[in-house]
Design a protein around this motif. Structure first.
Motif, PDB file in Angstrom:
ATOM      1  N   ARG A   1      -2.273  -8.664   3.101  1.00  0.00           N
ATOM      2  CA  ARG A   1      -1.435  -7.471   3.090  1.00  0.00           C
ATOM      3  C   ARG A   1      -1.659  -6.706   4.386  1.00  0.00           C
ATOM      4  NH1 ARG A   1       0.897  -4.127  -0.885  1.00  0.00           N
ATOM      5  NH2 ARG A   1       0.523  -5.745  -2.420  1.00  0.00           N
ATOM      6  N   VAL A   2      -0.581  -6.390   5.085  1.00  0.00           N
ATOM      7  CA  VAL A   2      -0.697  -5.577   6.296  1.00  0.00           C
ATOM      8  C   VAL A   2      -0.616  -4.121   5.853  1.00  0.00           C
ATOM      9  CG1 VAL A   2       0.239  -5.081   8.566  1.00  0.00           C
ATOM     10  CG2 VAL A   2       0.446  -7.381   7.627  1.00  0.00           C
ATOM     11  N   ARG A   3      -1.739  -3.423   5.995  1.00  0.00           N
ATOM     12  CA  ARG A   3      -1.794  -2.056   5.494  1.00  0.00           C
ATOM     13  C   ARG A   3      -1.371  -1.066   6.567  1.00  0.00           C
ATOM     14  NH1 ARG A   3      -4.137  -1.632   0.649  1.00  0.00           N
ATOM     15  NH2 ARG A   3      -5.245  -3.458  -0.111  1.00  0.00           N
ATOM     16  N   SER A   4      -1.181   0.164   6.126  1.00  0.00           N
ATOM     17  CA  SER A   4      -0.802   1.231   7.044  1.00  0.00           C
ATOM     18  C   SER A   4      -1.797   1.307   8.195  1.00  0.00           C
ATOM     19  CB  SER A   4      -0.773   2.543   6.276  1.00  0.00           C
ATOM     20  OG  SER A   4      -0.556   3.605   7.150  1.00  0.00           O
ATOM     21  N   GLY A   5      -1.292   1.397   9.414  1.00  0.00           N
ATOM     22  CA  GLY A   5      -2.164   1.512  10.577  1.00  0.00           C
ATOM     23  C   GLY A   5      -2.582   0.190  11.168  1.00  0.00           C
ATOM     24  N   GLN A   6      -2.380  -0.909  10.443  1.00  0.00           N
ATOM     25  CA  GLN A   6      -2.723  -2.215  11.002  1.00  0.00           C
ATOM     26  C   GLN A   6      -1.550  -2.765  11.779  1.00  0.00           C
ATOM     27  OE1 GLN A   6      -3.904  -4.284   7.396  1.00  0.00           O
ATOM     28  NE2 GLN A   6      -6.053  -4.011   7.917  1.00  0.00           N
TER      29      GLN A   6
ATOM     30  N   ASN B   1       2.938  -3.209   4.198  1.00  0.00           N
ATOM     31  CA  ASN B   1       3.042  -1.888   3.572  1.00  0.00           C
ATOM     32  C   ASN B   1       3.729  -0.893   4.505  1.00  0.00           C
ATOM     33  OD1 ASN B   1       1.800  -2.627   1.254  1.00  0.00           O
ATOM     34  ND2 ASN B   1      -0.019  -1.395   1.553  1.00  0.00           N
TER      35      ASN B   1
END
Lengths: 259, 266
Positions: free
Chosen positions: A147-152, A167
Motif C-alpha cells: 500500500r502506498v501511504r500518504s507522503g510516500q 492511498n
C-alpha cells in the motif's frame, strides 16, 4: 560458511602435496577463458579447454553458473572439449561438483557428430550467455506490492506496477505506464521525464486526486460510480478516462509491440 | 518481566491523543498495572492539566533525560489512582532539547520501572514525533472519521512501519447518528484506507470535556461511553487482544426506526 573454508583449506593442502598443481589464489581474475557456457534448446553447453588444470576449470565454471542462478537447477549440461574430447576424470569431477553445488540434473559429454552441420542448423537456438539473467534487459518494469501511504512516493524509471492500493496523499511516478492492481486514490504521474504522452494510467478502482501523463495534467476528476477498471490516456492534448474493458485500447493493435 | 512502551500518536492535532493517553493510562492502572504516562509534547505541556496535576509539577521529562533527576522523582502520582504516574513535559524547552537516542535510553529505564509506559506524542512528524517513537515497542494511532485526520494518520502509519512498528488504530469521536445518515465516514471506511488492526472505536462523548475540565479520569465514570470504550481498549492492550470491539450505535427511538424503514425520516 566456516566449514566451506575448512574444506577449501584441506583441498588446497591436498592438491599442493599430492598433485603439485598450482593452487588458486583466493581472488581469481578471469583473464584466460578456459570455459565457455552456452544455452541450448536442451539445457546448457559447456565448452572447456582441458589443457587448463581442473581447478581453473572448476573455478571458472562455478563463476559462470553462479550467474545462472536458479536456471541451472535441474538443467542438463553437455560438456565438450574441441577435437580431443573431455578427459574422463575431469568430466566426473566436474559433474559431481555441478550436481552438488548447483543442483544440475545431468552432466554428460557431448559427442561431436558432424559438428559443423549441427552448428549451422542450431544457430538460431543458441545464445551466448555473457551476463547474469538479473542484468539482462527485462523491460525495467518495477513491481511493488503493498500500500502506498500518504507522503510516500514510489518512482520507477520505466513502467510501474503497484499490486495494492495507492492511498490519498500517496504518489506514484513512472517514466512509462502505471498500473495499479487495486484502488488509486493518490497522485499518479506517468510518462514523466521524457514527456511520453502515449503512456497510460490504469487502476482497478480509479479515483485519483490528480493524474499527469507527460506534460498534461488533470486535476479535480470526479470519481465514476462503481468499481470499473478504468484508465487514463492523452487524447488531443487532454487526459481522457475510459473504461478499460469496453474501450480495450490495446486489443485493436494489429501486432504485439513492446512498450 | 520488562514493561511495554506504547506511543499514542496521530499526526493531526486535536483528535484526542492526550485524552486517549490519560484514559487508557488510568484504565490500565485500575487493572492493577503500574503505569506511567509521559507527556512528550515539550513546550506545549497539557497532559498534566488534563489529569488535574498541574500544581504538582516539579521535574519533567527533559530533566529525566538530562539526568537531573531520577524517573521516580519526576513521576507524579495520580490523585485517585495509586498505580498511575505522570511524567510531565517541560514548558520552557523545545522539542530539539532531547534527541531520539537519549529517548531510547530513557525508555529502557521506564521499562524497568513500569508495566506500561504511554507516550503522548505531539502532533506533527518532526523531532517531537521522532523522540516519542524512538524507544517505543508498540504504537496506537488515534484518528477521527474526517478525511484530514485519516490522511495524517496514513502518513504516520507509513512512518511507523518504516520504524518497524506495527500500529493499532483507535477511531475516536464517532457520531453514530451521522454515520448512519451517511454524513460521516464510518469506521469501515477509515479502516479500509488505513488497513491496520483496529483496537477500539470511541464515540463522541460530552463527558470527555467534563472530565478534562475537572481533571478526573474519564474511565472512573461508568456512565461515559467514551470511558467504557477506553477501558476496553486498555484491556485489549493488557493481554486480551480478542475482546470484541463494540460498534457505536445511535439510540434512536422505536418510532423513528419505523419512520426510517417506511421512508418518512431520513
Amino acid at each position: 560458511m566456516w566449514f566451506v573454508s575448512i574444506i577449501r583449506a584441506i583441498q588446497k593442502f591436498f592438491i599442493m602435496n599430492i598433485t603439485n598443481r598450482p593452487v588458486l589464489p583466493d581472488e581469481w581474475t578471469m583473464d584466460s577463458k578456459a570455459v565457455k557456457l552456452k544455452g541450448t534448446r536442451d539445457g546448457f553447453a559447456v565448452t572447456l579447454d582441458s589443457n587448463e588444470p581442473y581447478e581453473v576449470i572448476e573455478q571458472q565454471t562455478s563463476e559462470l553458473f553462479v550467474n545462472l542462478r536458479q536456471l541451472a537447477h535441474g538443467a542438463r549440461i553437455s560438456v565438450e572439449n574441441g577435437e580431443a574430447g573431455v578427459p574422463a576424470d575431469m568430466l566426473i569431477r566436474l559433474g559431481m561438483f555441478l550436481k552438488e553445488r548447483f543442483g544440475v540434473s545431468d552432466v554428460f559429454e557431448k559427442i561431436r557428430v558432424e559438428a559443423a552441420v549441427e552448428t549451422v542448423t542450431d544457430q538460431k537456438d543458441l545464445y551466448e550467455i555473457t551476463q547474469a539473467p538479473g542484468g539482462m534487459d527485462m523491460g525495467d518494469v518495477k513491481v511493488m506490492a503493498g500500500r502506498v501511504r500518504s507522503g510516500q512516493k514510489i518512482m520507477a524509471e520505466s513502467h510501474l506496477i503497484i499490486m495494492g492500493d495507492v492511498n490519498p496523499g500517496g504518489e506514484v511516478y513512472a517514466g512509462g505506464d502505471i498500473l495499479v492492481l487495486g484502488s488509486l486514490c493518490g497522485t499518479a504521474l506517468a510518462g514523466q521525464a521524457e514527456n511520453k504522452e502515449k503512456s497510460i494510467i490504469l487502476a482497478f478502482d480509479f479515483r485519483p486526486t490528480q493524474v499527469q501523463i507527460g506534460g498534461v495534467v488533470a486535476a479535480g476528476m470526479s470519481a465514476s460510480a462503481g468499481k470499473a477498471i478504468e484508465f487514463a490516456f492523452v487524447e488531443n492534448g487532454s487526459i481522457v478516462v475510459d473504461n478499460y474493458m469496453t474501450a480495450n485500447p490495446f486489443g485493436k493493435l494489429p501486432v504485439l509491440e513492446e512498450r | 518481566m520488562e514493561g511495554k512502551v506504547i506511543v499514542i500518536t496521530s499526526g493531526k492535532g486535536g483528535v484526542g491523543k492526550t485524552t486517549a493517553t490519560a484514559s487508557i493510562g488510568a484504565a490500565l492502572a485500575k487493572e492493577g498495572k503500574k503505569v506511567a504516562v509521559v507527556d512528550m509534547d515539550i513546550g506545549l505541556r497539557n497532559l498534566d492539566v488534563v489529569m488535574g496535576l498541574e500544581n504538582r509539577v516539579v521535574f519533567n521529562i527533559v530533566d529525566v533525560v538530562r539526568n537531573k533527576c531520577r524517573i521516580n522523582q519526576a513521576a507524579i502520582r495520580d490523585r485517585r489512582i495509586d498505580n498511575l504516574f505522570l511524567i510531565p513535559a517541560s514548558q520552557s524547552d523545545n522539542k530539539d532539547s532531547i534527541s531520539p537516542e537519549e529517548m531510547v535510553t530513557v525508555c529502557n529505564e521506564f521499562r524497568k520501572e513500569f508495566d506500561f509506559t504511554l507516550m503522548d506524542c505531539p502532533a506533527g512528524i518532526e523531532r517531537g514525533f521522532e523522540n516519542a517513537v524512538a524507544g517505543a515497542d508498540e504504537a496506537v494511532v488515534v484518528c477521527t472519521p474526517e478525511v484530514s485526520s485519516v490522511r495524517d494518520a496514513d502518513r504516520i502509519i507509513g512512518l511507523l512501519y518504516a520504524k518497524k512498528i506495527t500500529p493499532k488504530l483507535i477511531v475516536n469521536r464517532i457520531i453514530p447518528s451521522m454515520v448512519e445518515k451517511g454524513d460521516m465516514l464510518s469506521h469501515e471506511d477509515v479502516v479500509d484506507v488505513l488497513s491496520v488492526d483496529l483496537i477500539g472505536l470511541v464515540e463522541m462523548d460530552d463527558q470527555v470535556i467534563v472530565s478534562t475540565n475537572t481533571g478526573s479520569p474519564l474511565v472512573m465514570n461508568k456512565e461515559s461511553k467514551a470511558g467504557v470504550a477506553f477501558s476496553r481498549i486498555a484491556m485489549r492492550l493488557n493481554g486480551q487482544p480478542d475482546l470484541p470491539i463494540d460498534i457505536p450505535k445511535s439510540q434512536e427511538g422505536f418510532f423513528s426506526k419505523i419512520g426510517r424503514k417506511i421512508g418518512i425520516r431520513k
